[in-house]
Design an enzyme around this catalytic site. Structure first.
Site, mmCIF file in Angstrom:
data_model
loop_
_atom_site.group_PDB
_atom_site.id
_atom_site.type_symbol
_atom_site.label_atom_id
_atom_site.label_comp_id
_atom_site.label_asym_id
_atom_site.label_seq_id
_atom_site.Cartn_x
_atom_site.Cartn_y
_atom_site.Cartn_z
ATOM 1 C CB SER A 44 -0.470 0.419 1.235
ATOM 2 O OG SER A 44 -1.588 0.687 1.182
ATOM 3 C CG ASN A 45 -0.548 4.693 -1.501
ATOM 4 O OD1 ASN A 45 -1.199 5.899 -0.917
ATOM 5 N ND2 ASN A 45 -0.818 4.043 -1.963
ATOM 6 C CG HIS A 46 3.346 6.693 3.844
ATOM 7 N ND1 HIS A 46 3.462 6.187 4.835
ATOM 8 C CD2 HIS A 46 4.663 6.317 3.069
ATOM 9 C CE1 HIS A 46 4.433 5.751 5.268
ATOM 10 N NE2 HIS A 46 5.224 5.817 3.643
#
Ligand code: CTP
Length: 229
Positions: A44-46
Site C-alpha cells: 500500500s502507500n502513505h
C-alpha cells in the site's frame, strides 16, 4: 443525530454559499488501495485520504450528489456523502466505472499488484523472496478516454520535475485540470492538515499559498464549479 452531523447541518443553514452544485452528480476517489500478497500482508502507500474527503465534503455542502469511492482510511464519512469502500485498485476501478460521472481522482492507486495472491500465509525460507507484480488499471486514464463531456480532475504527487510530470499527466489522462502537490513543499503531503498546490490546466497555472486541506478543497470546488457553468 451525531453531534458532527448537527454541526454540519447548522453550518449549512448559516452558510452564505448557495447550493451552487445542486443537481450535479460527482465521484471522488480517495485514500490508498491495498494489494494483497497473502491473507496477512499487503502492498500500500502513505495516503490517508484527507484531501479527497475534504473535497467530497466541500462538493456535498454545495448541494452536489457525491459518491466517495474510498480506499483504506480511518476518516469519518462526510455528511451527505454516499461512500463506497473498496480495497484493491481493481475494486476501485470497478466502482469508478459503475458510478462514472464528473470525477475528482484523488486516490493513491497502486500501479502494480501481485500477480498471484497466495491463498495461505507465506512461510519464510532461507533465501530471498521475489514477488512478481503486474500492472493495475490506470483508472483516471481509462475514464479520461471515455469522458464524453464529463469533467475529470486529477492529482499528481511529485518529488522531482514536478510541473513537467503534472503537465504530462494532464495530457495523457485527458484531465480538465490537475492538482499538483510537491513533497518538497513543507506543509504538503501525507497525513498533514495543510496543503500547498498548483492548479494546472491547458490555459496555465495557478499557484495557491499554504492552506488547510479544507480551504484547498474549496478552491478546487470553485474551479470545478466554474467549468460546470
Ligand atoms: N490514478 C488512477 N489509477 C491509477 C494510478 C493513478 O486513477 N492506477 C490517478 C490518481 O488518482 C491521480 C492521477 O492518476 O489523479 C495521477 O496519479 P499518479 O500516481 O501521480 O500517476 P501515475 O500515473 O501513477 O504516474 P507515475 O507512477 O509515473 O508517477
Amino acid at each position: 443525530a451525531e453531534p458532527a452531523d448537527i454541526v454540519a447541518f447548522v453550518e449549512d443553514l448559516l452558510s452564505e454559499k448557495k447550493k451552487s452544485l445542486r443537481g450535479k452528480r460527482l465521484i471522488v476517489t480517495a485514500g490508498a488501495t491495498i494489494e494483497a500478497i497473502d491473507p496477512v500482508r499487503f502492498i500500500s502507500n502513505h495516503s490517508t485520504g484527507k484531501m479527497g474527503y475534504a473535497i467530497a465534503e466541500a462538493l456535498a455542502r454545495r448541494g452536489a450528489e457525491v459518491v466517495l469511492i474510498s480506499g483504506r482510511t480511518s476518516l469519518p464519512t462526510p455528511t451527505g456523502v454516499r461512500r463506497i469502500d473498496v480495497l484493491s485498485a481493481q475494486e476501485m476501478y470497478e466502482a469508478s466505472v459503475r458510478e462514472f460521472a464528473t470525477a475528482v481522482m484523488c486516490a493513491a492507486v497502486a500501479d502494480y499488484t501481485p500477480e498471484e495472491v497466495a491463498p495461505t500465509k507465506l512461510k519464510k525460507g532461507d533465501g530471498e523472496l521475489t514477488i512478481r507484480l503486474k500492472r493495475t488499471h490506470d483508472i483516471a486514464a481509462e475514464l479520461g478516454a471515455h469522458k464524453a463531456g464529463r469533467i475529470l480532475v486529477g492529482f499528481a504527487l511529485e518529488t522531482d520535475h514536478e510541473e513537467a510530470n503534472a503537465e504530462g499527466k494532464l495530457q495523457r489522462k485527458n484531465f480538465d485540470f490537475i492538482v499538483l502537490n510537491s513533497l518538497r513543499d513543507a506543509g504538503a503531503g501525507f497525513g498533514v492538515d495543510t496543503n500547498k498546490v498548483t492548479l494546472i490546466d491547458r490555459a496555465g497555472r495557478e499557484e495557491l499559498p499554504l492552506l488547510s486541506k479544507a480551504e484547498t478543497a474549496e478552491k478546487i470546488a470553485d474551479k470545478i464549479e466554474s467549468i460546470l457553468k
